[in-house]
Design a protein around this motif. Structure first.
Motif, PDB file in Angstrom:
ATOM      1  N   PHE A 134       0.820  -1.214   0.000  1.00  0.00           N
ATOM      2  CA  PHE A 134       0.000   0.000   0.000  1.00  0.00           C
ATOM      3  C   PHE A 134       0.853   1.262   0.000  1.00  0.00           C
ATOM      4  CE2 PHE A 134      -3.204  -3.015   1.715  1.00  0.00           C
ATOM      5  CZ  PHE A 134      -4.185  -2.812   0.752  1.00  0.00           C
ATOM      6  N   SER A 135       1.985   1.220   0.697  1.00  0.00           N
ATOM      7  CA  SER A 135       2.873   2.385   0.714  1.00  0.00           C
ATOM      8  C   SER A 135       3.400   2.688  -0.681  1.00  0.00           C
ATOM      9  CB  SER A 135       4.046   2.141   1.671  1.00  0.00           C
ATOM     10  OG  SER A 135       3.598   1.962   2.995  1.00  0.00           O
ATOM     11  N   GLU A 159       0.643   4.167  -2.860  1.00  0.00           N
ATOM     12  CA  GLU A 159       0.421   5.576  -2.523  1.00  0.00           C
ATOM     13  C   GLU A 159       1.493   6.457  -3.168  1.00  0.00           C
ATOM     14  OE1 GLU A 159      -1.009   8.020   1.424  1.00  0.00           O
ATOM     15  OE2 GLU A 159       0.246   6.238   1.674  1.00  0.00           O
ATOM     16  N   TYR A 160       2.733   5.993  -3.145  1.00  0.00           N
ATOM     17  CA  TYR A 160       3.839   6.736  -3.758  1.00  0.00           C
ATOM     18  C   TYR A 160       3.632   6.866  -5.266  1.00  0.00           C
ATOM     19  CZ  TYR A 160       8.575   7.573  -5.543  1.00  0.00           C
ATOM     20  OH  TYR A 160       9.659   8.067  -6.213  1.00  0.00           O
ATOM     21  N   ASN A 219       0.857   6.523  -6.956  1.00  0.00           N
ATOM     22  CA  ASN A 219      -0.330   7.320  -7.239  1.00  0.00           C
ATOM     23  C   ASN A 219      -0.003   8.805  -7.182  1.00  0.00           C
ATOM     24  OD1 ASN A 219      -3.340   7.493  -7.590  1.00  0.00           O
ATOM     25  ND2 ASN A 219      -3.179   8.532  -5.609  1.00  0.00           N
ATOM     26  N   HIS A 220       0.856   9.174  -6.258  1.00  0.00           N
ATOM     27  CA  HIS A 220       1.277  10.578  -6.139  1.00  0.00           C
ATOM     28  C   HIS A 220       2.043  11.035  -7.381  1.00  0.00           C
ATOM     29  CE1 HIS A 220       2.470  14.316  -4.210  1.00  0.00           C
ATOM     30  NE2 HIS A 220       3.727  14.067  -4.530  1.00  0.00           N
ATOM     31  N   ARG A 224      -9.019  -0.127   1.973  1.00  0.00           N
ATOM     32  CA  ARG A 224      -7.711   0.527   2.056  1.00  0.00           C
ATOM     33  C   ARG A 224      -7.159   0.823   0.667  1.00  0.00           C
ATOM     34  NH1 ARG A 224      -2.225  -1.529   5.235  1.00  0.00           N
ATOM     35  NH2 ARG A 224      -1.077   0.442   4.976  1.00  0.00           N
ATOM     36  N   THR A 250      -8.325   4.019  -0.741  1.00  0.00           N
ATOM     37  CA  THR A 250      -7.798   5.241  -0.132  1.00  0.00           C
ATOM     38  C   THR A 250      -6.435   5.640  -0.697  1.00  0.00           C
ATOM     39  OG1 THR A 250      -6.640   4.120   1.701  1.00  0.00           O
ATOM     40  CG2 THR A 250      -8.974   4.672   2.029  1.00  0.00           C
ATOM     41  N   VAL A 251      -5.732   4.711  -1.382  1.00  0.00           N
ATOM     42  CA  VAL A 251      -4.367   5.017  -1.835  1.00  0.00           C
ATOM     43  C   VAL A 251      -4.236   5.078  -3.352  1.00  0.00           C
ATOM     44  CG1 VAL A 251      -3.310   4.052   0.241  1.00  0.00           C
ATOM     45  CG2 VAL A 251      -3.637   2.582  -1.768  1.00  0.00           C
ATOM     46  N   ILE A 252      -5.308   4.822  -4.089  1.00  0.00           N
ATOM     47  CA  ILE A 252      -5.238   4.871  -5.548  1.00  0.00           C
ATOM     48  C   ILE A 252      -6.294   5.820  -6.096  1.00  0.00           C
ATOM     49  CG2 ILE A 252      -4.361   2.501  -5.784  1.00  0.00           C
ATOM     50  CD1 ILE A 252      -7.282   1.765  -6.695  1.00  0.00           C
ATOM     51  N   ASP A 253      -6.105   6.200  -7.328  1.00  0.00           N
ATOM     52  CA  ASP A 253      -7.120   6.894  -8.112  1.00  0.00           C
ATOM     53  C   ASP A 253      -7.688   5.845  -9.056  1.00  0.00           C
ATOM     54  OD1 ASP A 253      -8.549   8.273 -10.053  1.00  0.00           O
ATOM     55  OD2 ASP A 253      -7.147   9.942 -10.139  1.00  0.00           O
TER      56      ASP A 253
END
Length: 307
Positions: free
Chosen positions: A65-66, A69-70, A72-73, A95, A98-101
């Motif tokens: 997930f980390s 998130e990176y 996705n940013h 979860r 919450t971390v992807i588009d």
């Protein structure tokens, strides 16, 4: 657009007969988040580049997930190759959202057959069919873009039409379907007696499956694609389903890499049309090609150039 492939590690909760990884590959440790960031560091990934996240089973990696998130940013498009069993847990799906588009992410999951016993035999894991199906259905309900992949082999190829019917009955049209033939590397090379099947024999049953989709879903607009497979396995009518993947990867990161930071750049795709039979084929420029391992196992007579 650059394409990148990131294998987070080779830990997996299935023991697929079709797995292209060797025992040596699986002896390598899984990456940490710091490992992955260091490996990606020099790649200069930009928005709209495409990154594939794989394993083993990537959802088992503590940094999964980390890393999402990176990435996705960074604004890249993310494809996750997963058996989806972890997503049977609703909290995992929540979860993920919450971390992807969701407009820049999709998941590709292999379902090997509509037959529970055949699927579990190919994964060599009891109850894997039910666990994967549970995860897939929760992803669909959550609105995560999904593609179901069928890796065609000697165990499942005769029931491809039943697989098509299963997809139609089980999943809405937004769920894509993808077919491909085998890469006979790694563990798959040890199971050739079970898995190896000629492209011509596959073609007969693949055409039946495509006919099922065309007959029963002619107005539903489900995306169906065939990748990493030669055009000559089917009648030219069905070539409209074939898609070529990139000939090269801009970045390849894997635990078994012997390069600095486990990263390789501008890596050649081993599924191609660089064979003598392909040279005289008029369809060479639009053909997805053949895995080197498939050509070695099935032989030159498995290819039928379009003259």
């Amino acid at each position: 657009m650059k394409s990148a492939y990131l294998a987070l590690g080779y830990t997996c909760n299935h023991k697929c007969l079709t797995c292209p990884l060797t025992t040596f590959d699986r002896m390598h440790r899984d990456f940490t988040y710091e490992d992955m960031i260091q490996s990606i560091g020099n790649s200069n990934l930009k928005p709209h580049d495409h990154v594939t996240i794989s394993g083993g089973e990537p959802t088992l990696n503590q940094s999964f997930f980390s890393l999402l998130e990176y990435l996705n940013h960074l604004g890249v498009h993310i494809t996750i190759l997963s058996n989806a069993t972890q997503f049977a847990d609703t909290s995992m799906v929540e979860r993920l959202k919450t971390v992807i588009d969701v407009s820049r992410c999709n998941i590709v999951t292999a379902i090997h057959s509509a037959d529970r016993e055949i699927h579990d035999r190919l994964t060599d894991s009891a109850d894997s069919f039910d666990e994967t199906l549970s995860g897939v259905k929760k992803l669909v309900t959550a609105g995560i873009p999904l593609c179901i992949k069928n890796i065609i082999n000697g165990i499942n190829y005769e029931k491809l039409d039943k697989f098509a019917e299963f997809i139609i009955d089980s999943f809405p049209p937004l769920v894509e379907v993808q077919f491909c033939v085998m890469d006979y590397s790694g563990r798959a090379a040890k199971n050739l007696d079970l898995l190896a099947v000629d492209f011509r024999d596959i073609g007969v049953h693949l055409e039946k499956a495509l006919d099922v989709f065309e007959t029963k879903e002619c107005e539903r607009m489900r995306k169906i694609s065939i990748i990493e497979s030669p055009l000559c396995m089917v009648d030219p009518y069905y070539w409209k389903y074939f898609e070529r993947t990139s000939n090269r990867l801009g970045l390849y990161v894997a635990p078994n890499s012997e390069t600095k930071n486990n990263a390789s750049y501008d890596v050649e795709n081993l599924c191609n049309t660089s064979y003598s039979e392909c040279e005289k084929c008029r369809a060479k420029e639009i053909c997805p090609g053949v895995w080197n391992s498939s050509y070695q196992v099935l032989g030159k007579h498995s290819l039928r150039p379009f003259l």
